[in-house]
Design a protein around this motif. Structure first.
Motif, PDB file in Angstrom:
ATOM      1  N   THR A 334       0.860  -1.183   0.000  1.00  0.00           N
ATOM      2  CA  THR A 334       0.000   0.000   0.000  1.00  0.00           C
ATOM      3  C   THR A 334       0.893   1.229   0.000  1.00  0.00           C
ATOM      4  N   ASN A 335       0.289   2.400  -0.116  1.00  0.00           N
ATOM      5  CA  ASN A 335       1.067   3.640  -0.072  1.00  0.00           C
ATOM      6  C   ASN A 335       1.738   3.845   1.288  1.00  0.00           C
ATOM      7  N   PHE A 336       1.264   3.114   2.309  1.00  0.00           N
ATOM      8  CA  PHE A 336       1.843   3.256   3.643  1.00  0.00           C
ATOM      9  C   PHE A 336       2.966   2.254   3.896  1.00  0.00           C
ATOM     10  N   ASP A 337       3.254   1.426   2.928  1.00  0.00           N
ATOM     11  CA  ASP A 337       4.285   0.399   3.071  1.00  0.00           C
ATOM     12  C   ASP A 337       5.616   1.045   3.478  1.00  0.00           C
ATOM     13  N   ARG A 357     -10.608  11.579  20.768  1.00  0.00           N
ATOM     14  CA  ARG A 357     -10.017  12.480  19.779  1.00  0.00           C
ATOM     15  C   ARG A 357      -8.723  11.816  19.308  1.00  0.00           C
ATOM     16  N   VAL A 358      -8.579  11.669  18.010  1.00  0.00           N
ATOM     17  CA  VAL A 358      -7.451  10.935  17.440  1.00  0.00           C
ATOM     18  C   VAL A 358      -6.608  11.883  16.603  1.00  0.00           C
ATOM     19  N   LYS A 359      -5.304  11.889  16.889  1.00  0.00           N
ATOM     20  CA  LYS A 359      -4.426  12.838  16.207  1.00  0.00           C
ATOM     21  C   LYS A 359      -3.089  12.190  15.873  1.00  0.00           C
ATOM     22  N   PHE A 360      -2.611  12.407  14.647  1.00  0.00           N
ATOM     23  CA  PHE A 360      -1.311  11.911  14.229  1.00  0.00           C
ATOM     24  C   PHE A 360      -0.217  12.776  14.847  1.00  0.00           C
ATOM     25  N   LEU A 361       0.712  12.140  15.564  1.00  0.00           N
ATOM     26  CA  LEU A 361       1.891  12.837  16.065  1.00  0.00           C
ATOM     27  C   LEU A 361       2.970  12.886  14.983  1.00  0.00           C
ATOM     28  N   THR A 362       2.950  11.895  14.084  1.00  0.00           N
ATOM     29  CA  THR A 362       3.861  11.855  12.943  1.00  0.00           C
ATOM     30  C   THR A 362       3.143  12.456  11.741  1.00  0.00           C
ATOM     31  N   PRO A 363       3.682  13.491  11.119  1.00  0.00           N
ATOM     32  CA  PRO A 363       2.986  14.129   9.992  1.00  0.00           C
ATOM     33  C   PRO A 363       2.719  13.144   8.853  1.00  0.00           C
ATOM     34  N   VAL A 364       1.553  13.283   8.228  1.00  0.00           N
ATOM     35  CA  VAL A 364       1.198  12.457   7.072  1.00  0.00           C
ATOM     36  C   VAL A 364       0.325  13.286   6.137  1.00  0.00           C
ATOM     37  N   ARG A 435       6.062  10.523   0.163  1.00  0.00           N
ATOM     38  CA  ARG A 435       7.142  11.313   0.775  1.00  0.00           C
ATOM     39  C   ARG A 435       6.942  11.410   2.287  1.00  0.00           C
ATOM     40  N   SER A 436       5.688  11.596   2.724  1.00  0.00           N
ATOM     41  CA  SER A 436       5.425  11.678   4.167  1.00  0.00           C
ATOM     42  C   SER A 436       5.647  10.324   4.837  1.00  0.00           C
ATOM     43  N   VAL A 437       5.370   9.235   4.101  1.00  0.00           N
ATOM     44  CA  VAL A 437       5.617   7.889   4.637  1.00  0.00           C
ATOM     45  C   VAL A 437       7.121   7.667   4.817  1.00  0.00           C
ATOM     46  N   GLN A 438       7.893   8.042   3.832  1.00  0.00           N
ATOM     47  CA  GLN A 438       9.357   7.884   3.927  1.00  0.00           C
ATOM     48  C   GLN A 438       9.923   8.741   5.052  1.00  0.00           C
ATOM     49  N   GLN A 439       9.374   9.952   5.184  1.00  0.00           N
ATOM     50  CA  GLN A 439       9.826  10.852   6.245  1.00  0.00           C
ATOM     51  C   GLN A 439       9.506  10.307   7.617  1.00  0.00           C
ATOM     52  N   SER A 440       8.417   9.513   7.716  1.00  0.00           N
ATOM     53  CA  SER A 440       7.992   8.998   9.017  1.00  0.00           C
ATOM     54  C   SER A 440       9.070   8.128   9.652  1.00  0.00           C
ATOM     55  N   MET A 441       9.806   7.373   8.854  1.00  0.00           N
ATOM     56  CA  MET A 441      10.859   6.523   9.398  1.00  0.00           C
ATOM     57  C   MET A 441      12.045   7.360   9.881  1.00  0.00           C
ATOM     58  N   GLU A 442      12.277   8.474   9.230  1.00  0.00           N
ATOM     59  CA  GLU A 442      13.376   9.336   9.634  1.00  0.00           C
ATOM     60  C   GLU A 442      13.070  10.063  10.944  1.00  0.00           C
ATOM     61  N   ASP A 443      11.762  10.247  11.230  1.00  0.00           N
ATOM     62  CA  ASP A 443      11.380  10.953  12.441  1.00  0.00           C
ATOM     63  C   ASP A 443      11.528  10.096  13.688  1.00  0.00           C
ATOM     64  N   PHE A 444      11.597   8.765  13.513  1.00  0.00           N
ATOM     65  CA  PHE A 444      11.731   7.889  14.689  1.00  0.00           C
ATOM     66  C   PHE A 444      13.174   7.766  15.130  1.00  0.00           C
TER      67      PHE A 444
END
Length: 444
Positions: A334-337, A357-364, A435-444
Protein backbone atom coordinates in the motif's frame (compact mmCIF):
# COMPACT_ATOMS: atom_id res chain seq x y z
CA UNK A 1 -52.83 5.45 18.48
CA UNK A 2 -50.41 7.10 20.90
CA UNK A 3 -48.71 3.77 21.64
CA UNK A 4 -48.37 3.04 17.92
CA UNK A 5 -46.88 6.49 17.39
CA UNK A 6 -44.26 5.88 20.09
CA UNK A 7 -43.38 2.45 18.68
CA UNK A 8 -43.01 3.89 15.18
CA UNK A 9 -40.82 6.87 16.14
CA UNK A 10 -38.66 4.67 18.42
CA UNK A 11 -38.00 2.31 15.52
CA UNK A 12 -37.20 5.18 13.13
CA UNK A 13 -34.78 6.84 15.54
CA UNK A 14 -33.02 3.53 16.13
CA UNK A 15 -32.58 2.97 12.40
CA UNK A 16 -31.09 6.45 11.87
CA UNK A 17 -28.74 6.02 14.83
CA UNK A 18 -27.48 2.69 13.48
CA UNK A 19 -26.54 3.95 10.03
CA UNK A 20 -23.33 5.79 9.26
CA UNK A 21 -24.82 8.82 7.50
CA UNK A 22 -22.53 11.68 8.47
CA UNK A 23 -25.13 14.35 7.64
CA UNK A 24 -27.94 13.38 10.00
CA UNK A 25 -28.27 12.66 13.70
CA UNK A 26 -31.21 12.18 16.05
CA UNK A 27 -31.51 11.78 19.79
CA UNK A 28 -34.23 11.64 22.42
CA UNK A 29 -34.43 11.84 26.18
CA UNK A 30 -34.70 8.34 27.59
CA UNK A 31 -37.76 9.11 29.62
CA UNK A 32 -39.76 10.49 26.72
CA UNK A 33 -39.16 9.18 23.21
CA UNK A 34 -41.45 11.92 21.93
CA UNK A 35 -38.89 14.52 23.07
CA UNK A 36 -36.69 14.33 19.97
CA UNK A 37 -33.90 16.50 18.60
CA UNK A 38 -32.51 16.17 15.11
CA UNK A 39 -29.47 17.61 13.40
CA UNK A 40 -28.55 18.22 9.77
CA UNK A 41 -25.04 19.07 8.59
CA UNK A 42 -24.98 21.49 5.67
CA UNK A 43 -24.03 19.86 2.34
CA UNK A 44 -20.66 20.31 0.65
CA UNK A 45 -20.28 23.09 -1.95
CA UNK A 46 -23.25 25.04 -0.66
CA UNK A 47 -23.34 28.20 1.49
CA UNK A 48 -24.43 25.94 4.35
CA UNK A 49 -21.31 23.78 4.06
CA UNK A 50 -20.63 21.82 7.26
CA UNK A 51 -22.91 24.03 9.35
CA UNK A 52 -24.84 22.45 12.23
CA UNK A 53 -28.60 22.93 12.00
CA UNK A 54 -30.86 21.61 14.75
CA UNK A 55 -34.54 20.80 14.48
CA UNK A 56 -37.29 19.61 16.79
CA UNK A 57 -39.64 17.13 15.11
CA UNK A 58 -42.35 16.55 17.76
CA UNK A 59 -44.42 13.44 17.21
CA UNK A 60 -48.19 13.54 17.21
CA UNK A 61 -50.60 11.01 18.73
CA UNK A 62 -51.68 10.05 15.20
CA UNK A 63 -48.17 9.89 13.68
CA UNK A 64 -47.42 8.55 11.07
CA UNK A 65 -50.96 8.90 9.76
CA UNK A 66 -50.38 12.64 9.93
CA UNK A 67 -47.08 14.44 9.42
CA UNK A 68 -45.26 15.97 12.40
CA UNK A 69 -44.72 19.70 12.70
CA UNK A 70 -40.98 20.39 12.43
CA UNK A 71 -39.28 23.43 13.94
CA UNK A 72 -35.77 24.62 13.10
CA UNK A 73 -34.10 25.94 16.25
CA UNK A 74 -30.91 27.24 14.58
CA UNK A 75 -32.30 30.73 13.94
CA UNK A 76 -30.20 32.99 16.22
CA UNK A 77 -33.10 33.39 18.61
CA UNK A 78 -35.66 33.91 15.86
CA UNK A 79 -33.63 36.61 14.11
CA UNK A 80 -32.28 34.70 11.13
CA UNK A 81 -34.12 33.22 8.15
CA UNK A 82 -31.75 30.64 6.67
CA UNK A 83 -33.79 29.83 3.58
CA UNK A 84 -36.91 30.99 1.73
CA UNK A 85 -38.53 27.85 3.19
CA UNK A 86 -36.90 27.93 6.65
CA UNK A 87 -38.30 30.93 8.50
CA UNK A 88 -36.76 32.93 11.34
CA UNK A 89 -39.59 31.64 13.53
CA UNK A 90 -38.35 28.11 12.88
CA UNK A 91 -41.24 27.15 10.61
CA UNK A 92 -40.22 24.77 7.81
CA UNK A 93 -42.28 24.97 4.61
CA UNK A 94 -42.42 21.60 2.86
CA UNK A 95 -45.23 19.89 1.01
CA UNK A 96 -44.65 16.61 2.85
CA UNK A 97 -45.16 18.47 6.14
CA UNK A 98 -48.39 20.01 4.90
CA UNK A 99 -46.96 23.51 5.35
CA UNK A 100 -46.64 24.19 1.63
CA UNK A 101 -48.66 23.28 -1.41
CA UNK A 102 -47.00 20.70 -3.59
CA UNK A 103 -47.51 18.65 -6.69
CA UNK A 104 -49.56 15.43 -6.54
CA UNK A 105 -47.49 12.74 -4.90
CA UNK A 106 -45.43 15.19 -2.85
CA UNK A 107 -47.74 15.19 0.15
CA UNK A 108 -47.19 13.24 3.33
CA UNK A 109 -47.89 9.52 3.47
CA UNK A 110 -47.51 7.01 6.28
CA UNK A 111 -44.77 5.30 4.25
CA UNK A 112 -42.52 8.30 4.91
CA UNK A 113 -40.78 8.98 8.18
CA UNK A 114 -38.37 11.09 10.15
CA UNK A 115 -35.39 10.31 7.90
CA UNK A 116 -37.26 11.30 4.75
CA UNK A 117 -38.30 14.55 6.44
CA UNK A 118 -34.71 15.39 7.36
CA UNK A 119 -33.44 14.55 3.87
CA UNK A 120 -36.16 16.76 2.35
CA UNK A 121 -35.15 19.66 4.60
CA UNK A 122 -31.50 19.09 3.76
CA UNK A 123 -32.39 19.30 0.06
CA UNK A 124 -33.47 22.90 0.66
CA UNK A 125 -29.85 23.68 1.57
CA UNK A 126 -28.72 23.82 -2.02
CA UNK A 127 -25.89 25.65 -3.77
CA UNK A 128 -28.44 28.30 -4.79
CA UNK A 129 -31.14 28.50 -2.08
CA UNK A 130 -32.65 31.59 -3.72
CA UNK A 131 -34.27 29.19 -6.20
CA UNK A 132 -36.52 27.94 -3.39
CA UNK A 133 -38.39 31.26 -3.50
CA UNK A 134 -41.77 30.59 -5.21
CA UNK A 135 -41.51 33.73 -7.36
CA UNK A 136 -38.03 32.84 -8.60
CA UNK A 137 -39.06 31.84 -12.12
CA UNK A 138 -40.90 35.11 -12.76
CA UNK A 139 -38.22 37.47 -11.43
CA UNK A 140 -36.29 39.98 -13.53
CA UNK A 141 -33.24 38.08 -14.77
CA UNK A 142 -30.60 40.80 -14.15
CA UNK A 143 -31.94 41.76 -10.72
CA UNK A 144 -32.50 38.13 -9.88
CA UNK A 145 -28.91 37.14 -10.66
CA UNK A 146 -27.55 39.83 -8.33
CA UNK A 147 -29.98 38.80 -5.61
CA UNK A 148 -28.92 35.17 -5.89
CA UNK A 149 -25.26 36.08 -5.36
CA UNK A 150 -26.07 38.41 -2.48
CA UNK A 151 -28.30 35.82 -0.83
CA UNK A 152 -25.67 33.08 -1.12
CA UNK A 153 -23.06 35.44 0.33
CA UNK A 154 -24.99 36.27 3.48
CA UNK A 155 -26.13 32.69 4.08
CA UNK A 156 -22.51 31.52 3.91
CA UNK A 157 -21.49 34.15 6.48
CA UNK A 158 -24.35 33.45 8.87
CA UNK A 159 -24.01 29.67 8.58
CA UNK A 160 -20.46 30.02 9.84
CA UNK A 161 -21.29 32.63 12.46
CA UNK A 162 -24.48 31.15 13.92
CA UNK A 163 -24.53 27.41 13.22
CA UNK A 164 -20.81 26.79 13.81
CA UNK A 165 -18.99 29.53 15.72
CA UNK A 166 -21.75 30.71 18.01
CA UNK A 167 -22.72 27.14 18.85
CA UNK A 168 -19.17 26.08 19.76
CA UNK A 169 -18.53 29.27 21.72
CA UNK A 170 -21.61 28.58 23.83
CA UNK A 171 -20.48 25.01 24.51
CA UNK A 172 -16.95 26.08 25.47
CA UNK A 173 -17.78 29.20 27.47
CA UNK A 174 -16.13 31.62 25.02
CA UNK A 175 -17.56 35.08 24.50
CA UNK A 176 -17.93 36.46 20.96
CA UNK A 177 -14.87 38.64 21.65
CA UNK A 178 -12.76 35.52 22.13
CA UNK A 179 -12.49 35.75 25.92
CA UNK A 180 -13.24 32.76 28.11
CA UNK A 181 -16.43 33.66 29.96
CA UNK A 182 -15.98 30.65 32.27
CA UNK A 183 -12.82 28.69 33.18
CA UNK A 184 -14.23 25.53 31.54
CA UNK A 185 -17.53 24.52 30.03
CA UNK A 186 -20.24 23.67 32.52
CA UNK A 187 -20.66 19.96 33.21
CA UNK A 188 -23.92 19.02 34.98
CA UNK A 189 -22.52 15.58 35.82
CA UNK A 190 -19.83 17.18 37.97
CA UNK A 191 -22.57 18.63 40.16
CA UNK A 192 -24.37 15.32 40.39
CA UNK A 193 -27.36 16.65 38.45
CA UNK A 194 -29.84 14.51 36.53
CA UNK A 195 -29.36 15.06 32.80
CA UNK A 196 -32.99 14.06 32.27
CA UNK A 197 -34.13 17.01 34.41
CA UNK A 198 -36.00 19.29 31.95
CA UNK A 199 -34.45 22.36 33.63
CA UNK A 200 -30.96 21.21 32.52
CA UNK A 201 -30.08 22.23 28.92
CA UNK A 202 -30.14 19.12 26.77
CA UNK A 203 -27.35 19.10 24.18
CA UNK A 204 -27.15 15.57 22.74
CA UNK A 205 -24.91 16.61 19.81
CA UNK A 206 -22.30 18.59 21.72
CA UNK A 207 -19.51 16.04 21.38
CA UNK A 208 -20.37 15.43 17.73
CA UNK A 209 -20.10 19.16 16.98
CA UNK A 210 -16.72 19.41 18.67
CA UNK A 211 -15.24 16.50 16.73
CA UNK A 212 -16.72 17.68 13.45
CA UNK A 213 -15.41 21.20 14.03
CA UNK A 214 -11.90 19.77 14.28
CA UNK A 215 -12.49 17.84 11.06
CA UNK A 216 -13.77 20.82 9.10
CA UNK A 217 -11.72 23.61 10.64
CA UNK A 218 -9.50 24.04 7.57
CA UNK A 219 -12.54 23.96 5.28
CA UNK A 220 -14.08 26.78 7.30
CA UNK A 221 -10.88 28.79 6.98
CA UNK A 222 -10.78 28.12 3.23
CA UNK A 223 -14.38 29.37 2.92
CA UNK A 224 -13.42 32.57 4.74
CA UNK A 225 -10.39 33.06 2.50
CA UNK A 226 -12.55 32.80 -0.62
CA UNK A 227 -15.37 34.94 0.81
CA UNK A 228 -12.96 37.78 1.62
CA UNK A 229 -12.33 38.09 -2.12
CA UNK A 230 -16.04 38.72 -2.72
CA UNK A 231 -17.15 40.94 0.17
CA UNK A 232 -15.54 43.48 2.47
CA UNK A 233 -15.76 43.66 6.25
CA UNK A 234 -18.44 46.15 7.25
CA UNK A 235 -20.44 45.64 4.05
CA UNK A 236 -24.15 45.25 4.85
CA UNK A 237 -26.33 42.33 3.87
CA UNK A 238 -28.69 42.95 0.95
CA UNK A 239 -32.34 42.46 1.79
CA UNK A 240 -34.21 40.02 -0.43
CA UNK A 241 -37.62 40.75 -1.99
CA UNK A 242 -39.25 37.88 -0.08
CA UNK A 243 -37.87 38.89 3.35
CA UNK A 244 -40.33 40.51 5.74
CA UNK A 245 -39.75 42.67 8.82
CA UNK A 246 -39.69 39.73 11.25
CA UNK A 247 -38.59 37.09 8.80
CA UNK A 248 -35.28 38.15 7.36
CA UNK A 249 -31.50 37.88 7.63
CA UNK A 250 -29.96 41.22 8.53
CA UNK A 251 -26.37 42.04 9.38
CA UNK A 252 -22.94 42.99 8.09
CA UNK A 253 -19.99 40.95 6.90
CA UNK A 254 -17.09 40.50 9.29
CA UNK A 255 -14.99 37.59 8.09
CA UNK A 256 -11.87 38.85 9.84
CA UNK A 257 -13.72 38.60 13.14
CA UNK A 258 -15.10 35.15 12.31
CA UNK A 259 -11.60 33.94 11.48
CA UNK A 260 -10.27 35.02 14.88
CA UNK A 261 -13.21 33.36 16.63
CA UNK A 262 -12.62 30.11 14.75
CA UNK A 263 -8.97 30.16 15.79
CA UNK A 264 -9.91 30.70 19.44
CA UNK A 265 -12.32 27.76 19.39
CA UNK A 266 -9.58 25.57 17.95
CA UNK A 267 -7.18 26.57 20.75
CA UNK A 268 -9.75 25.81 23.44
CA UNK A 269 -10.68 22.44 21.91
CA UNK A 270 -7.02 21.44 21.70
CA UNK A 271 -6.58 22.36 25.36
CA UNK A 272 -9.65 20.33 26.31
CA UNK A 273 -7.86 17.01 25.81
CA UNK A 274 -5.12 18.15 28.21
CA UNK A 275 -7.82 18.68 30.81
CA UNK A 276 -9.19 15.20 30.05
CA UNK A 277 -5.78 13.71 30.83
CA UNK A 278 -5.62 15.50 34.19
CA UNK A 279 -9.18 14.57 35.10
CA UNK A 280 -8.49 11.02 33.95
CA UNK A 281 -5.54 10.54 36.29
CA UNK A 282 -7.67 11.80 39.16
CA UNK A 283 -10.38 9.29 38.20
CA UNK A 284 -7.74 6.54 37.98
CA UNK A 285 -6.54 7.29 41.51
CA UNK A 286 -10.12 6.96 42.71
CA UNK A 287 -10.46 3.64 40.87
CA UNK A 288 -13.68 4.69 39.14
CA UNK A 289 -15.40 2.75 36.35
CA UNK A 290 -14.08 4.50 33.22
CA UNK A 291 -10.32 4.19 33.94
CA UNK A 292 -10.79 0.56 35.03
CA UNK A 293 -12.62 -0.17 31.77
CA UNK A 294 -10.00 1.61 29.62
CA UNK A 295 -7.14 -0.17 31.40
CA UNK A 296 -8.79 -3.53 30.82
CA UNK A 297 -9.32 -2.78 27.13
CA UNK A 298 -5.74 -1.53 26.79
CA UNK A 299 -4.34 -4.76 28.23
CA UNK A 300 -6.53 -6.88 25.95
CA UNK A 301 -5.58 -4.96 22.79
CA UNK A 302 -1.88 -4.95 23.61
CA UNK A 303 -1.99 -8.69 24.21
CA UNK A 304 -3.98 -9.31 21.00
CA UNK A 305 -1.33 -7.46 18.96
CA UNK A 306 1.38 -9.64 20.53
CA UNK A 307 -0.55 -12.91 20.33
CA UNK A 308 -1.69 -12.46 16.72
CA UNK A 309 1.73 -11.25 15.58
CA UNK A 310 0.33 -7.86 14.50
CA UNK A 311 3.10 -5.27 14.03
CA UNK A 312 1.18 -2.37 15.59
CA UNK A 313 1.65 -1.47 19.24
CA UNK A 314 -0.05 0.55 21.97
CA UNK A 315 1.40 2.25 25.02
CA UNK A 316 0.03 4.50 27.72
CA UNK A 317 1.48 7.98 27.96
CA UNK A 318 2.79 8.46 31.52
CA UNK A 319 0.78 5.39 32.57
CA UNK A 320 -2.44 7.34 32.00
CA UNK A 321 -5.28 5.09 30.73
CA UNK A 322 -6.89 8.14 29.14
CA UNK A 323 -3.95 8.80 26.78
CA UNK A 324 -2.93 6.02 24.40
CA UNK A 325 -0.07 6.11 21.90
CA UNK A 326 -0.72 3.83 18.96
CA UNK A 327 2.20 2.94 16.70
CA UNK A 328 0.93 2.11 13.22
CA UNK A 329 3.09 0.25 10.70
CA UNK A 330 2.07 0.70 7.06
CA UNK A 331 0.61 -2.38 5.42
CA UNK A 332 2.77 -3.94 2.67
CA UNK A 333 1.82 -3.21 -0.94
CA UNK A 334 0.00 0.00 0.00
CA UNK A 335 1.07 3.64 -0.07
CA UNK A 336 1.84 3.26 3.64
CA UNK A 337 4.28 0.40 3.07
CA UNK A 338 7.46 1.06 5.06
CA UNK A 339 5.97 3.85 7.15
CA UNK A 340 5.70 4.04 10.91
CA UNK A 341 3.36 6.54 12.52
CA UNK A 342 2.63 7.49 16.10
CA UNK A 343 -1.02 8.30 16.74
CA UNK A 344 -2.43 9.70 19.97
CA UNK A 345 -5.86 8.68 21.26
CA UNK A 346 -7.23 10.99 23.96
CA UNK A 347 -10.13 9.61 25.98
CA UNK A 348 -12.60 11.62 28.00
CA UNK A 349 -13.46 10.79 31.62
CA UNK A 350 -17.00 10.59 30.21
CA UNK A 351 -16.16 7.96 27.57
CA UNK A 352 -18.09 6.66 25.66
CA UNK A 353 -20.57 9.56 25.92
CA UNK A 354 -17.68 11.69 24.66
CA UNK A 355 -15.80 9.90 21.91
CA UNK A 356 -11.98 9.75 21.55
CA UNK A 357 -10.02 12.48 19.78
CA UNK A 358 -7.45 10.94 17.44
CA UNK A 359 -4.43 12.84 16.21
CA UNK A 360 -1.31 11.91 14.23
CA UNK A 361 1.89 12.84 16.07
CA UNK A 362 3.86 11.85 12.94
CA UNK A 363 2.99 14.13 9.99
CA UNK A 364 1.20 12.46 7.07
CA UNK A 365 -0.29 13.79 3.84
CA UNK A 366 -3.69 12.12 3.55
CA UNK A 367 -7.18 13.29 2.65
CA UNK A 368 -8.55 11.83 5.91
CA UNK A 369 -6.00 13.67 8.09
CA UNK A 370 -6.15 17.43 8.65
CA UNK A 371 -2.96 19.48 8.17
CA UNK A 372 -2.46 19.51 11.97
CA UNK A 373 -2.98 15.74 12.29
CA UNK A 374 -6.63 15.29 13.31
CA UNK A 375 -7.93 12.02 11.84
CA UNK A 376 -11.40 11.69 10.35
CA UNK A 377 -12.57 8.14 10.97
CA UNK A 378 -15.98 6.55 11.46
CA UNK A 379 -16.27 4.05 14.33
CA UNK A 380 -18.95 1.38 14.39
CA UNK A 381 -22.00 3.34 15.63
CA UNK A 382 -23.18 0.29 17.57
CA UNK A 383 -19.82 -0.34 19.31
CA UNK A 384 -18.63 3.11 20.31
CA UNK A 385 -17.59 1.81 23.75
CA UNK A 386 -15.17 -0.72 22.20
CA UNK A 387 -11.70 0.78 21.70
CA UNK A 388 -10.63 -2.08 19.44
CA UNK A 389 -13.43 -1.08 17.07
CA UNK A 390 -12.05 2.47 17.08
CA UNK A 391 -8.55 1.25 16.23
CA UNK A 392 -9.83 -0.95 13.43
CA UNK A 393 -11.78 2.03 12.06
CA UNK A 394 -8.58 4.11 12.19
CA UNK A 395 -6.70 1.53 10.14
CA UNK A 396 -9.59 1.22 7.68
CA UNK A 397 -9.76 4.98 7.10
CA UNK A 398 -6.07 5.02 6.16
CA UNK A 399 -5.94 1.86 4.07
CA UNK A 400 -9.11 2.19 1.98
CA UNK A 401 -8.03 1.20 -1.51
CA UNK A 402 -11.03 2.50 -3.46
CA UNK A 403 -12.84 4.95 -1.20
CA UNK A 404 -16.20 6.31 -2.35
CA UNK A 405 -16.29 10.03 -2.98
CA UNK A 406 -17.54 11.60 0.23
CA UNK A 407 -16.48 15.20 0.87
CA UNK A 408 -17.67 14.90 4.49
CA UNK A 409 -14.63 12.70 5.17
CA UNK A 410 -12.13 14.73 3.11
CA UNK A 411 -10.67 16.92 5.83
CA UNK A 412 -7.39 17.99 4.20
CA UNK A 413 -8.41 20.56 1.51
CA UNK A 414 -5.24 20.27 -0.59
CA UNK A 415 -5.12 16.46 -0.43
CA UNK A 416 -8.84 16.30 -1.22
CA UNK A 417 -8.46 18.38 -4.40
CA UNK A 418 -5.46 16.37 -5.57
CA UNK A 419 -6.90 12.92 -4.86
CA UNK A 420 -10.18 13.64 -6.65
CA UNK A 421 -8.68 15.83 -9.36
CA UNK A 422 -7.10 14.89 -12.67
CA UNK A 423 -4.91 11.88 -13.27
CA UNK A 424 -1.85 14.10 -12.88
CA UNK A 425 -3.28 15.50 -9.61
CA UNK A 426 -3.67 11.95 -8.29
CA UNK A 427 -0.02 11.25 -9.10
CA UNK A 428 1.00 14.37 -7.16
CA UNK A 429 -1.14 13.22 -4.23
CA UNK A 430 0.50 9.78 -4.22
CA UNK A 431 3.98 11.34 -4.34
CA UNK A 432 3.20 13.62 -1.40
CA UNK A 433 1.76 10.72 0.60
CA UNK A 434 4.77 8.49 -0.16
CA UNK A 435 7.14 11.31 0.77
CA UNK A 436 5.42 11.68 4.17
CA UNK A 437 5.62 7.89 4.64
CA UNK A 438 9.36 7.88 3.93
CA UNK A 439 9.83 10.85 6.24
CA UNK A 440 7.99 9.00 9.02
CA UNK A 441 10.86 6.52 9.40
CA UNK A 442 13.38 9.34 9.63
CA UNK A 443 11.38 10.95 12.44
CA UNK A 444 11.73 7.89 14.69
Amino acid sequence: MADQSIIRITKEIGEIQKNSDLSLAVAFRDRDVRNVKAMIIGPHETPYEFGFFELIPPTLPDYPRKSPAVTCTTTNGGRCRFNPNIYASGKVCLSILGTWRGEPGEQWSAAQGLESILISIQSLMSSNPYENEPGFENANEAVDKANQQNYIAKIRHESLRISVIQKLENFLGISSTGDLSTPTEYDPLADGLDLEDPSIPWEPFKDLYKRRFLWYYDTYLEAIKQAKKEVKDGQGFVRMPFEGDNNTMNGTFNYSGLEKRLQKIKVVLNAEVDRWAIEGMSAKNKDTTVPVNLTRQFDQIKESFRRDDIPHNVELEQNNPFVWILTYFGRPMTNFDGGMFRIKLNFSPRFPEEQPRVKFLTPVFHYRVTPDGTLCYIPNPNRCDDVKQHIEAIFHSLEEEAPPYDPRTQVHPEAHKLYWGSEEDRKIYNRKLRRSVQQSMEDF
